[in-house]
Design a protein around this motif. Structure first.
Motif, PDB file in Angstrom:
ATOM      1  N   PRO A  49       1.075  -0.946  -0.547  1.00 38.27           N
ATOM      2  CA  PRO A  49       0.002  -0.067   0.245  1.00 38.27           C
ATOM      3  C   PRO A  49       1.146   1.142  -0.228  1.00 38.27           C
ATOM      4  N   LEU A  50       0.512   2.433  -0.318  1.00 28.87           N
ATOM      5  CA  LEU A  50       1.053   3.536  -0.420  1.00 28.87           C
ATOM      6  C   LEU A  50      -0.093   4.800  -0.681  1.00 28.87           C
ATOM      7  N   ASP A  51       0.167   5.536   0.173  1.00 29.75           N
ATOM      8  CA  ASP A  51      -0.225   6.955   0.458  1.00 29.75           C
ATOM      9  C   ASP A  51      -0.787   7.700  -0.932  1.00 29.75           C
ATOM     10  N   GLY A  52      -1.990   7.459  -1.364  1.00 32.99           N
ATOM     11  CA  GLY A  52      -2.851   8.792  -2.745  1.00 32.99           C
ATOM     12  C   GLY A  52      -2.017   7.859  -4.144  1.00 32.99           C
ATOM     13  N   ALA A  53      -2.436   6.621  -3.800  1.00 36.05           N
ATOM     14  CA  ALA A  53      -2.472   5.280  -5.034  1.00 36.05           C
ATOM     15  C   ALA A  53      -3.370   4.075  -4.768  1.00 36.05           C
ATOM     16  N   HIS A  54      -4.235   3.974  -6.116  1.00 31.08           N
ATOM     17  CA  HIS A  54      -5.225   2.965  -5.549  1.00 31.08           C
ATOM     18  C   HIS A  54      -4.466   1.513  -6.695  1.00 31.08           C
ATOM     19  N   PHE A  55      -4.286   0.520  -5.609  1.00 31.18           N
ATOM     20  CA  PHE A  55      -3.875  -0.484  -6.277  1.00 31.18           C
ATOM     21  C   PHE A  55      -4.583  -2.164  -6.515  1.00 31.18           C
ATOM     22  N   LEU A  56      -4.627  -2.070  -7.955  1.00 23.71           N
ATOM     23  CA  LEU A  56      -4.975  -3.622  -8.245  1.00 23.71           C
ATOM     24  C   LEU A  56      -3.908  -4.277  -8.389  1.00 23.71           C
ATOM     25  N   SER A  57      -3.861  -4.683  -7.851  1.00 20.50           N
ATOM     26  CA  SER A  57      -2.550  -6.403  -6.944  1.00 20.50           C
ATOM     27  C   SER A  57      -3.215  -7.478  -7.443  1.00 20.50           C
ATOM     28  N   SER A  58      -2.181  -8.218  -7.932  1.00 21.32           N
ATOM     29  CA  SER A  58      -3.276  -9.916  -9.032  1.00 21.32           C
ATOM     30  C   SER A  58      -3.722  -9.661 -10.368  1.00 21.32           C
ATOM     31  N   HIS A  59      -3.528  -8.462 -10.633  1.00 21.96           N
ATOM     32  CA  HIS A  59      -3.870  -7.886 -11.753  1.00 21.96           C
ATOM     33  C   HIS A  59      -3.507  -7.918 -13.575  1.00 21.96           C
ATOM     34  N   ASP A  60      -3.827  -8.588 -14.358  1.00 19.76           N
ATOM     35  CA  ASP A  60      -3.873  -8.840 -15.714  1.00 19.76           C
ATOM     36  C   ASP A  60      -3.538  -7.224 -16.127  1.00 19.76           C
ATOM     37  N   VAL A  61      -2.604  -6.669 -16.721  1.00 15.71           N
ATOM     38  CA  VAL A  61      -2.691  -5.008 -17.944  1.00 15.71           C
ATOM     39  C   VAL A  61      -3.737  -5.908 -18.628  1.00 15.71           C
ATOM     40  N   THR A  62      -3.513  -6.791 -19.358  1.00 19.75           N
ATOM     41  CA  THR A  62      -4.117  -7.302 -20.384  1.00 19.75           C
ATOM     42  C   THR A  62      -5.125  -7.531 -20.467  1.00 19.75           C
ATOM     43  N   ASP A  63      -6.086  -8.081 -18.890  1.00 20.97           N
ATOM     44  CA  ASP A  63      -7.219  -8.461 -18.943  1.00 20.97           C
ATOM     45  C   ASP A  63      -8.629  -7.406 -18.485  1.00 20.97           C
ATOM     46  N   PRO A  64      -9.189  -7.623 -19.626  1.00 21.34           N
ATOM     47  CA  PRO A  64     -10.429  -6.795 -19.988  1.00 21.34           C
ATOM     48  C   PRO A  64     -11.201  -6.304 -18.329  1.00 21.34           C
ATOM     49  N   VAL A  65     -11.070  -7.162 -17.499  1.00 18.53           N
ATOM     50  CA  VAL A  65     -12.015  -7.186 -16.847  1.00 18.53           C
ATOM     51  C   VAL A  65     -11.138  -5.803 -15.087  1.00 18.53           C
ATOM     52  N   THR A  66      -9.768  -5.938 -15.897  1.00 20.72           N
ATOM     53  CA  THR A  66      -8.852  -5.102 -14.623  1.00 20.72           C
ATOM     54  C   THR A  66      -9.207  -3.598 -15.901  1.00 20.72           C
ATOM     55  N   HIS A  67      -9.264  -3.648 -17.484  1.00 22.70           N
ATOM     56  CA  HIS A  67     -10.034  -2.624 -17.485  1.00 22.70           C
ATOM     57  C   HIS A  67     -11.884  -1.690 -16.697  1.00 22.70           C
ATOM     58  N   THR A  68     -12.482  -2.792 -16.728  1.00 21.10           N
ATOM     59  CA  THR A  68     -13.892  -2.022 -15.983  1.00 21.10           C
ATOM     60  C   THR A  68     -12.836  -1.338 -14.937  1.00 21.10           C
ATOM     61  N   LYS A  69     -12.579  -2.448 -14.082  1.00 20.26           N
ATOM     62  CA  LYS A  69     -12.245  -1.147 -12.812  1.00 20.26           C
ATOM     63  C   LYS A  69     -11.491  -0.425 -13.114  1.00 20.26           C
TER      64      LYS A  69
END
Ligand code: SAM
Length: 196
Positions: free
Chosen positions: A71-91
């Motif tokens: 975790p980092l103040d000021g950032a929202h992280f999507l861990s365990s996510h694949d950048v190429t996955d459409p599910v990630t795009h929706t999030k």
């Protein structure tokens, strides 16, 4: 204190090109362990820590990685996510204000196999997928910075980038090892592709 020396590459690029402005939204692809996101948080003022003017607007930083990102103040992280996955795009569309990013950063890299040609191809394919991501979330006029390993397909990627960005240039930051094939494309002035 940065989590990783890679921070200096992004600092160098941003000092020169001023891509990250207070109040802007940034997506950091391949963000673990989080050094680029640290730089982005400072520059877009997403944690409200920018020096000087207290009235500076607060931006947004969303980092994505297959691995866990602490975790980092000021950032929202999507861990365990694949950048190429459409599910990630929706999030991403849900997390970004108005579903739009001003800047997409990518320092992504596949696990190196040691076969230079193969690693090069894999990374170029990953970079090409960022063009699809841009179509979904990147603000017209926005920018993309992506790491690649130089090789025969680099000009194919450059050509694709040039078809949707008005300006595309190759960067080799001083902080990047001289003897590595690592390069960055800086693509600016995004224009949505015209569908025929
Ligand atoms: N910029 C980061 C920093 O400053 O802390 C370092 C990034 S590291 C060189 C590359 C990262 O890309 C790795 O953590 C790897 O897990 C991630 N990665 C590779 N393929 C990915 C994918 N398809 N989706 C998300 N992350 C990916």
């Amino acid at each position: 204190n940065f989590r990783c020396r890679s921070a200096f590459k992004l600092l160098e690029i941003d000092d020169k090109f001023r891509l990250l402005q207070p109040g802007w939204s940034v997506v950091d692809c391949g963000a673990a362990p989080g050094a680029w996101s640290q730089v982005a948080v400072l520059r877009v003022n997403s944690a409200g820590t920018a020096e000087g003017d207290a009235a500076l607007p607060h931006g947004t930083v969303v980092g994505i990685d297959l691995l866990n990102i602490p975790p980092l103040d000021g950032a929202h992280f999507l861990s365990s996510h694949d950048v190429t996955d459409p599910v990630t795009h929706t999030k991403l569309l849900e997390l970004l204000p108005n579903g739009r990013a001003h800047v997409i950063l990518s320092d992504m890299a596949p696990n190196a196999s040691g076969f230079r040609e193969m690693d090069h191809e894999k990374l170029i394919t990953m970079c090409l997928s960022l063009i699809d991501l841009a179509e979904k979330i990147l603000q017209p006029g926005g920018s993309l910075v992506c790491k690649y390993w130089d090789g025969i397909l680099a000009h194919k990627l450059q050509k694709k980038l040039s078809s949707v960005f008005s300006s595309v240039q190759t960067l080799k930051p001083n902080a990047s090892r001289k003897d590595s094939a690592e390069r960055y494309f800086l693509a600016r002035m995004y224009r949505k592709p015209v569908k025929g």
